[in-house]
Design a protein around this motif. Sequence first.
Motif, PDB file in Angstrom:
ATOM      1  N   PHE A 231     -13.477  10.423   0.934  1.00  0.00           N
ATOM      2  CA  PHE A 231     -13.111  11.491   1.865  1.00  0.00           C
ATOM      3  C   PHE A 231     -12.369  12.612   1.160  1.00  0.00           C
ATOM      4  CE2 PHE A 231     -13.904   8.014   4.780  1.00  0.00           C
ATOM      5  CZ  PHE A 231     -14.688   8.661   5.722  1.00  0.00           C
TER       6      PHE A 231
ATOM      7  N   HIS B 186      -2.116  -0.802  -0.310  1.00  0.00           N
ATOM      8  CA  HIS B 186      -1.456  -0.871  -1.617  1.00  0.00           C
ATOM      9  C   HIS B 186      -0.772  -2.224  -1.816  1.00  0.00           C
ATOM     10  CE1 HIS B 186       2.084   0.236   0.782  1.00  0.00           C
ATOM     11  NE2 HIS B 186       2.787  -0.275  -0.203  1.00  0.00           N
TER      12      HIS B 186
ATOM     13  N   LEU C 207      -7.861   7.267   9.243  1.00  0.00           N
ATOM     14  CA  LEU C 207      -9.305   7.157   9.070  1.00  0.00           C
ATOM     15  C   LEU C 207      -9.721   5.752   8.641  1.00  0.00           C
ATOM     16  CD1 LEU C 207     -11.717   8.957   9.357  1.00  0.00           C
ATOM     17  CD2 LEU C 207     -11.342   9.788   7.046  1.00  0.00           C
TER      18      LEU C 207
ATOM     19  N   THR D  11     -13.545  16.705   5.882  1.00  0.00           N
ATOM     20  CA  THR D  11     -13.289  16.811   7.311  1.00  0.00           C
ATOM     21  C   THR D  11     -12.096  17.728   7.583  1.00  0.00           C
ATOM     22  OG1 THR D  11     -13.039  15.518   9.338  1.00  0.00           O
ATOM     23  CG2 THR D  11     -11.900  14.681   7.405  1.00  0.00           C
TER      24      THR D  11
ATOM     25  N   THR E 288     -11.344  17.108   1.979  1.00  0.00           N
ATOM     26  CA  THR E 288     -10.579  17.869   2.957  1.00  0.00           C
ATOM     27  C   THR E 288     -10.985  19.349   3.008  1.00  0.00           C
ATOM     28  OG1 THR E 288      -8.310  18.698   3.310  1.00  0.00           O
ATOM     29  CG2 THR E 288      -8.880  18.116   1.084  1.00  0.00           C
TER      30      THR E 288
ATOM     31  N   THR F  20      -8.632  18.684  10.497  1.00  0.00           N
ATOM     32  CA  THR F  20      -7.364  18.045  10.883  1.00  0.00           C
ATOM     33  C   THR F  20      -7.637  16.854  11.797  1.00  0.00           C
ATOM     34  OG1 THR F  20      -6.279  20.182  10.729  1.00  0.00           O
ATOM     35  CG2 THR F  20      -5.131  18.461  11.978  1.00  0.00           C
TER      36      THR F  20
ATOM     37  N   GLN G  32      -5.012   1.244   5.996  1.00  0.00           N
ATOM     38  CA  GLN G  32      -3.952   1.474   6.990  1.00  0.00           C
ATOM     39  C   GLN G  32      -3.849   2.933   7.394  1.00  0.00           C
ATOM     40  OE1 GLN G  32      -2.222  -0.888   8.598  1.00  0.00           O
ATOM     41  NE2 GLN G  32      -3.596  -2.241   7.466  1.00  0.00           N
TER      42      GLN G  32
ATOM     43  N   LYS H 223      -7.622  17.340  -4.845  1.00  0.00           N
ATOM     44  CA  LYS H 223      -8.803  16.836  -4.125  1.00  0.00           C
ATOM     45  C   LYS H 223     -10.083  17.401  -4.757  1.00  0.00           C
ATOM     46  CE  LYS H 223      -8.625  14.535  -0.716  1.00  0.00           C
ATOM     47  NZ  LYS H 223      -8.559  13.062  -0.520  1.00  0.00           N
TER      48      LYS H 223
ATOM     49  N   TYR I 102      -3.827  -4.063  -3.578  1.00  0.00           N
ATOM     50  CA  TYR I 102      -4.130  -3.486  -4.893  1.00  0.00           C
ATOM     51  C   TYR I 102      -3.497  -2.107  -4.950  1.00  0.00           C
ATOM     52  CZ  TYR I 102      -7.747  -7.072  -4.623  1.00  0.00           C
ATOM     53  OH  TYR I 102      -8.415  -8.257  -4.458  1.00  0.00           O
ATOM     54  N   ASP I 103      -2.620  -1.908  -5.920  1.00  0.00           N
ATOM     55  CA  ASP I 103      -1.966  -0.613  -6.081  1.00  0.00           C
ATOM     56  C   ASP I 103      -2.893   0.306  -6.871  1.00  0.00           C
ATOM     57  OD1 ASP I 103      -0.408   1.553  -6.543  1.00  0.00           O
ATOM     58  OD2 ASP I 103       1.271   0.465  -7.462  1.00  0.00           O
ATOM     59  N   LEU I 104      -3.360   1.357  -6.223  1.00  0.00           N
ATOM     60  CA  LEU I 104      -4.337   2.244  -6.873  1.00  0.00           C
ATOM     61  C   LEU I 104      -3.732   3.073  -7.991  1.00  0.00           C
ATOM     62  CD1 LEU I 104      -6.395   3.408  -3.749  1.00  0.00           C
ATOM     63  CD2 LEU I 104      -6.987   1.662  -5.435  1.00  0.00           C
ATOM     64  N   LEU I 105      -2.411   3.009  -8.134  1.00  0.00           N
ATOM     65  CA  LEU I 105      -1.784   3.690  -9.268  1.00  0.00           C
ATOM     66  C   LEU I 105      -2.017   2.908 -10.561  1.00  0.00           C
ATOM     67  CD1 LEU I 105       1.574   4.715  -7.574  1.00  0.00           C
ATOM     68  CD2 LEU I 105      -0.364   6.208  -8.153  1.00  0.00           C
TER      69      LEU I 105
HETATM   70  N1  LIG Z   1      -5.288  13.456   8.064  1.00  0.00           N
HETATM   71  C1  LIG Z   1      -5.988  14.585   8.103  1.00  0.00           C
HETATM   72  O1  LIG Z   1      -5.714  15.473   8.924  1.00  0.00           O
HETATM   73  C2  LIG Z   1      -7.114  14.799   7.137  1.00  0.00           C
HETATM   74  C3  LIG Z   1      -7.749  16.044   7.128  1.00  0.00           C
HETATM   75  C4  LIG Z   1      -8.827  16.267   6.262  1.00  0.00           C
HETATM   76  C5  LIG Z   1      -9.244  15.248   5.415  1.00  0.00           C
HETATM   77  N2  LIG Z   1      -8.613  14.043   5.441  1.00  0.00           N
HETATM   78  C6  LIG Z   1      -9.066  13.017   4.482  1.00  0.00           C
HETATM   79  O2  LIG Z   1      -9.213  11.759   5.091  1.00  0.00           O
HETATM   80  C7  LIG Z   1      -8.804  10.717   4.193  1.00  0.00           C
HETATM   81  C8  LIG Z   1      -7.828   9.811   4.926  1.00  0.00           C
HETATM   82  O3  LIG Z   1      -6.772  10.584   5.421  1.00  0.00           O
HETATM   83  P1  LIG Z   1      -5.671   9.945   6.383  1.00  0.00           P
HETATM   84  O4  LIG Z   1      -4.834  11.067   6.875  1.00  0.00           O
HETATM   85  O5  LIG Z   1      -6.326   9.043   7.367  1.00  0.00           O
HETATM   86  O6  LIG Z   1      -4.828   9.096   5.340  1.00  0.00           O
HETATM   87  P2  LIG Z   1      -3.274   8.749   5.386  1.00  0.00           P
HETATM   88  O7  LIG Z   1      -2.947   8.301   6.774  1.00  0.00           O
HETATM   89  O8  LIG Z   1      -2.486   9.817   4.780  1.00  0.00           O
HETATM   90  O9  LIG Z   1      -3.205   7.481   4.444  1.00  0.00           O
HETATM   91  C9  LIG Z   1      -3.401   7.525   3.066  1.00  0.00           C
HETATM   92  C10 LIG Z   1      -3.576   6.093   2.599  1.00  0.00           C
HETATM   93  O10 LIG Z   1      -3.499   6.074   1.181  1.00  0.00           O
HETATM   94  C11 LIG Z   1      -3.063   4.794   0.810  1.00  0.00           C
HETATM   95  N3  LIG Z   1      -2.329   4.783  -0.441  1.00  0.00           N
HETATM   96  C12 LIG Z   1      -1.354   5.626  -0.818  1.00  0.00           C
HETATM   97  N4  LIG Z   1      -0.883   5.244  -2.013  1.00  0.00           N
HETATM   98  C13 LIG Z   1      -1.580   4.138  -2.389  1.00  0.00           C
HETATM   99  C14 LIG Z   1      -1.564   3.280  -3.520  1.00  0.00           C
HETATM  100  N5  LIG Z   1      -0.720   3.480  -4.542  1.00  0.00           N
HETATM  101  N6  LIG Z   1      -2.424   2.241  -3.567  1.00  0.00           N
HETATM  102  C15 LIG Z   1      -3.274   2.021  -2.556  1.00  0.00           C
HETATM  103  N7  LIG Z   1      -3.350   2.796  -1.456  1.00  0.00           N
HETATM  104  C16 LIG Z   1      -2.507   3.832  -1.386  1.00  0.00           C
HETATM  105  C17 LIG Z   1      -2.085   4.370   1.883  1.00  0.00           C
HETATM  106  O11 LIG Z   1      -2.306   2.982   1.998  1.00  0.00           O
HETATM  107  P3  LIG Z   1      -1.123   1.975   2.433  1.00  0.00           P
HETATM  108  O12 LIG Z   1      -0.926   2.268   3.879  1.00  0.00           O
HETATM  109  O13 LIG Z   1      -1.623   0.661   2.147  1.00  0.00           O
HETATM  110  O14 LIG Z   1       0.067   2.352   1.592  1.00  0.00           O
HETATM  111  C18 LIG Z   1      -2.512   5.139   3.117  1.00  0.00           C
HETATM  112  O15 LIG Z   1      -3.064   4.282   4.079  1.00  0.00           O
HETATM  113  C19 LIG Z   1      -8.198  11.411   2.967  1.00  0.00           C
HETATM  114  O16 LIG Z   1      -9.097  11.391   1.911  1.00  0.00           O
HETATM  115  C20 LIG Z   1      -8.013  12.862   3.413  1.00  0.00           C
HETATM  116  O17 LIG Z   1      -8.242  13.781   2.368  1.00  0.00           O
HETATM  117  C21 LIG Z   1      -7.541  13.799   6.263  1.00  0.00           C
END
Ligand SMILES: NC(=O)c1ccc[n+]([C@@H]2O[C@H](COP(=O)([O-])OP(=O)(O)OC[C@H]3O[C@@H](n4cnc5c(N)ncnc54)[C@H](OP(=O)(O)O)[C@@H]3O)[C@@H](O)[C@H]2O)c1
Length: 279
Positions: free
Chosen positions: A103, A34, A13, A151, A105, A153, A10, A132, A37-40
């Motif tokens: 992924f 989550h 990315l 990656t 950052t 922002t 969700q 990270k 499957y809750d990754l915690l």
């Molecule tokens: N956003 C950026 O600007 C950016 C920049 C550089 C790198 N990245 C990298 O890109 C990747 C994705 O980033 P994003 O911004 O697209 O992610 P995001 O929108 O912040 O979403 C993080 C995801 O983690 C999941 N999550 C959180 N707690 C969880 C749990 N207990 N169990 C299972 N899932 C859980 C959530 O899933 P649910 O929705 O199911 O809760 C959520 O969809 C990350 O690794 C980040 O480091 C992002």
Amino acid sequence: MEKVIIFGAQSLLGKECFSVFSQSKLYEVIPLSHYNYDLLNAEELKKAFSDHNPDIVINCAEFADIDAAEKKENEDLVYTLNCDAPEMMAHLCTKSGTKFIHFSTDHVFDGKEETYNEQSPVHPINVYGESKVEGELAIWEENPYAIIIRTGTLFGESSDNFVTQAISLAKKHRKIFAVDDEMSNFTSAKDVAESVFQMIEDDPEQYGVFHLFGKDFTSPAIIATKIIHILSSRSALTLVHADEAYQQAKRAKKRHLEASRGQVLPGILETFPSIVSPI
Ligand SMILES: NC(=O)c1ccc[n+]([C@@H]2O[C@H](COP(=O)([O-])OP(=O)(O)OC[C@H]3O[C@@H](n4cnc5c(N)ncnc54)[C@H](OP(=O)(O)O)[C@@H]3O)[C@@H](O)[C@H]2O)c1
């Protein structure tokens, strides 16, 4: 047909990865959140593997709130999601011969160097970045054949982010607050997902750290200025310093990525026409 599971499906990315891999019709793609499957919970993570028996695992899940990560009460949560869960995924992938794509950052860097490529030493300056880095190191311990993508922002249409918020405010001619002293590579999440797909198609055996990022190294204030201009908006732009905008975590002011083996993706202006429809 190979089976791909996406953790954090969700996320911005995650949604783009799901769409690119499933639209190719080359893979059976299973989006997990989550709720599934809750990754915690390590047992739930193991169950995700035994339930689906994947050929490829893409991990987009993380603890993403950089400021909240600084709070002591969130420490366990941050390290479980950003380090322990990826470590377990890497371990399970090694055991089952599954390809693991994770992924990371640009926050693994401190911003003191002009640019950072895949070989640059990491030096995070906030808890999120530290977690990270710990995650990356834990993955290498468990699975030397993993792919870690760093990656910049991210922006894209499928979830809320600075670019979509600025577009929405500009269309309503409302005031936009934007940081003017923090620069990073603004990167289309869709382009990252397409590039990862292509990497796997071109050479499923490759592994290591890859930087995938948009070519525009810029600030939110510059992005907002361009959006206001493109939309001929009457929005007023208020410039904010990063130190005023973010209360908890320090941020590296210049996280300029470079690729020695990754890929420089199109800039935000090339991507804009598809995401900024006229008012
Ligand atoms: N956003 C950026 O600007 C950016 C920049 C550089 C790198 N990245 C990298 O890109 C990747 C994705 O980033 P994003 O911004 O697209 O992610 P995001 O929108 O912040 O979403 C993080 C995801 O983690 C999941 N999550 C959180 N707690 C969880 C749990 N207990 N169990 C299972 N899932 C859980 C959530 O899933 P649910 O929705 O199911 O809760 C959520 O969809 C990350 O690794 C980040 O480091 C992002």
